[in-house]
Structure formats: structure tokens, C-alpha cells
Design a protein around this motif. Structure first.
Motif, mmCIF file in Angstrom:
data_model
loop_
_atom_site.group_PDB
_atom_site.id
_atom_site.type_symbol
_atom_site.label_atom_id
_atom_site.label_comp_id
_atom_site.label_asym_id
_atom_site.label_seq_id
_atom_site.Cartn_x
_atom_site.Cartn_y
_atom_site.Cartn_z
ATOM 1 N N LYS A 31 33.841 39.557 39.811
ATOM 2 C CA LYS A 31 34.980 39.610 40.725
ATOM 3 C C LYS A 31 36.245 39.868 39.909
ATOM 4 C CE LYS A 31 33.159 38.446 44.820
ATOM 5 N NZ LYS A 31 33.305 39.247 46.047
ATOM 6 N N GLU A 32 36.861 41.023 40.117
ATOM 7 C CA GLU A 32 38.065 41.375 39.371
ATOM 8 C C GLU A 32 39.299 40.779 40.042
ATOM 9 O OE1 GLU A 32 38.121 45.616 38.945
ATOM 10 O OE2 GLU A 32 36.676 45.549 37.282
ATOM 11 N N CYS A 33 40.192 40.228 39.221
ATOM 12 C CA CYS A 33 41.368 39.531 39.740
ATOM 13 C C CYS A 33 42.626 39.918 38.956
ATOM 14 C CB CYS A 33 41.205 38.016 39.599
ATOM 15 S SG CYS A 33 39.796 37.300 40.448
ATOM 16 N N TYR A 34 43.766 39.812 39.658
ATOM 17 C CA TYR A 34 45.051 39.797 38.966
ATOM 18 C C TYR A 34 45.343 38.349 38.601
ATOM 19 C CZ TYR A 34 45.792 44.364 41.202
ATOM 20 O OH TYR A 34 45.678 45.660 41.627
ATOM 21 N N GLN A 35 45.785 38.118 37.375
ATOM 22 C CA GLN A 35 46.297 36.787 37.048
ATOM 23 C C GLN A 35 47.797 36.818 37.304
ATOM 24 O OE1 GLN A 35 44.867 33.525 34.658
ATOM 25 N NE2 GLN A 35 46.038 34.399 32.983
ATOM 26 N N VAL A 36 48.280 35.942 38.190
ATOM 27 C CA VAL A 36 49.696 35.867 38.512
ATOM 28 C C VAL A 36 50.213 34.512 38.053
ATOM 29 C CG1 VAL A 36 49.527 37.498 40.424
ATOM 30 C CG2 VAL A 36 49.249 35.062 40.879
ATOM 31 N N ILE A 93 44.024 36.333 41.878
ATOM 32 C CA ILE A 93 44.050 37.029 43.166
ATOM 33 C C ILE A 93 43.092 38.217 43.109
ATOM 34 C CG2 ILE A 93 45.507 38.147 44.896
ATOM 35 C CD1 ILE A 93 46.288 35.218 44.255
ATOM 36 N N PHE A 94 42.129 38.250 44.023
ATOM 37 C CA PHE A 94 41.228 39.403 44.064
ATOM 38 C C PHE A 94 42.042 40.687 44.183
ATOM 39 C CE2 PHE A 94 37.959 36.391 46.107
ATOM 40 C CZ PHE A 94 37.385 36.113 44.879
ATOM 41 N N THR A 95 41.676 41.699 43.415
ATOM 42 C CA THR A 95 42.445 42.943 43.399
ATOM 43 C C THR A 95 42.471 43.625 44.768
ATOM 44 O OG1 THR A 95 40.477 44.106 42.590
ATOM 45 C CG2 THR A 95 42.064 43.351 40.944
ATOM 46 N N SER A 96 41.513 43.295 45.619
ATOM 47 C CA SER A 96 41.454 43.901 46.958
ATOM 48 C C SER A 96 42.327 43.183 47.978
ATOM 49 C CB SER A 96 40.002 43.887 47.459
ATOM 50 O OG SER A 96 39.501 42.551 47.499
ATOM 51 N N ASN A 97 42.901 42.038 47.599
ATOM 52 C CA ASN A 97 43.652 41.217 48.554
ATOM 53 C C ASN A 97 45.133 41.605 48.535
ATOM 54 O OD1 ASN A 97 44.756 39.224 50.186
ATOM 55 N ND2 ASN A 97 43.476 37.597 49.362
#
Length: 233
Positions: free
Chosen positions: A94-99, A206-210
């Protein structure tokens, strides 16, 4: 220089990318498995996951050999994914942005409802309404650890948010009838404030698709790391 100093020196070169690992180490929730100028591997004792950040010239196979078999890991670069996938027989990614919230003071937050810790009376409610798959046991643990909060209008719960066991903010859900009323913003701004008060770096995956969640993070003043991280399991 001890392991902790070596690890933090490496990780602080890119604080946004490594906020999860830095927070874990600073709050004494990490076992440092490997630390050198070519990368850092820690074991998050609360979340029971490995967090890995490595340079391309690192001896990846030897470093991964230091890790025991595990249910999931957080990787901060993608180039060694094939190796870790094969070693631990992971099937999902699951690819995510780290914010990350980097300011010393929380976002402005004005709301006309109540935000308070959830009690165990809401375990089933969270289980039924949380959009990502989870277990009753996990939700119970999060509530018992005082890590989940709800927004209430009288006795009606409008939405909820929490801190995952490894330290990231998440589990944000707003009930359909209360959406587009600022409830999600208020809940996350509240949680950012709580994390700051307790000496943590407020961060989320945050999932990159969200797209909707990405827009919320920008509105809250969260900063995005310059690389994608991935949960592999």
C-alpha cells in the motif's frame, strides 16, 4: 557516537520522510536494528513493525538478514521492495504519502460540538464504520489506550479519529450526514494538538489514491514528504 545518535543523524537529513522513525526513537518506542551512514532499520515496539530506510549502495541483503520474520513493514524507498517481498513472502503493498505537521503550535480550530475520548461503548460503532479493514480486538486496544476521539452533537456521534499503534494519526471517519461541515478538519486539528502536547511529531500515512484526505492535509498545514513510503504485508 551511540546507535541512537547515528540513527537520528541519518534520519534528520530528511525529516519529513523519516518523521515516523524519528518520533518512534525520540519516544523510546524503537529497537534500533541497524544504523549507519547508508541507512537505518528500527523495530517499532508498539506497532510491532519494522521501519526501513536505506541508500542504494547499502548491503541490502545483509541488512535485511538482521530482521526477523514479521507481519508487515514500512519501507521508505521502493528499490528494495522485491528483496523484502521475497524474504518475508509479502503479498500486498500500500503506497502512502507521509504527511507531517512541523509547526510548534496546532492549527486554528473552532467548532460548536464536543470532541472527547471514545469509551468501549463505541467499539462496535467504530468497527462498523471504519472504512479500512480492522479487527474488534485492535479497535478495543486503541480505545483502551485513550487513542481514539469522537465528535459529538449531543448524544449523536458525528465522526471519529485515532492514533494507530505504531504512532500515525488515522482512522478518520465522518458520518455521511455530517460531511462537508468541518468535522474532519476539527477532529484532525484536535488530534494534532494532542500529539504536540504529548511530545510527539504529528504525522499520518495517506493512501496515494485518497484525494479527499490529501486535500484535508493541505488545509491543515501538513507537509508532504518528497518520496512515497509503502506498507508491505
Amino acid at each position: 557516537m551511540d546507535k541512537k545518535q547515528v540513527a537520528l543523524e541519518y534520519l534528520n537529513k530528511n525529516q519529513l520522510l523519516h518523521a515516523d522513525m524519528i518520533d518512534c526513537i525520540n519516544n523510546n518506542q524503537a529497537k534500533i536494528v541497524y544504523a549507519n551512514n547508508d541507512g537505518v532499520v528500527i523495530y517499532n515496539l508498539e506497532g510491532r513493525v519494522y521501519c526501513i530506510s536505506l541508500e542504494k549502495d547499502a548491503d541490502i541483503e545483509s541488512i535485511l538478514a538482521l530482521c526477523k520474520r514479521n507481519r508487515c513493514s514500512v519501507i521508505h524507498q521502493d528499490f528494495y521492495y522485491p528483496l523484502i517481498k521475497e524474504k518475508f513472502k509479502f503479498k500486498h503493498k500500500k503506497e502512502c504519502y507521509q504527511v507531517v505537521y512541523t509547526k510548534p503550535f496546532p492549527p486554528q480550530n473552532q467548532y460548536d460540538f464536543e470532541i472527547k475520548p471514545l469509551t468501549l461503548d463505541y467499539v462496535n460503532f467504530v468497527f462498523d464504520n471504519y472504512s479500512n479493514r480492522s479487527s474488534i480486538r485492535y479497535i478495543t486496544d486503541r480505545i483502551k489506550s485513550n487513542s481514539m476521539f469522537g465528535a459529538f452533537s449531543g448524544n449523536d456521534i458525528m465522526g471519529f479519529i485515532g492514533v494507530h499503534d505504531e504512532g500515525s494519526m488515522g482512522m478518520l471517519e465522518v458520518m455521511p450526514e455530517y460531511r462537508k461541515k468541518g468535522v474532519g478538519y476539527a477532529l484532525e486539528a484536535f488530534l494534532i494538538s494532542e500529539r504536540l502536547k504529548n511530545g510527539h511529531i504529528p504525522y499520518a500515512h495517506i493512501f496515494t489514491s485518497n484525494i479527499a484526505s490529501c486535500n484535508l492535509q493541505k488545509k491543515l498545514g501538513m507537509e508532504f514528504a518528497d518520496q512515497i513510503i509503502s506498507w508491505v504485508f
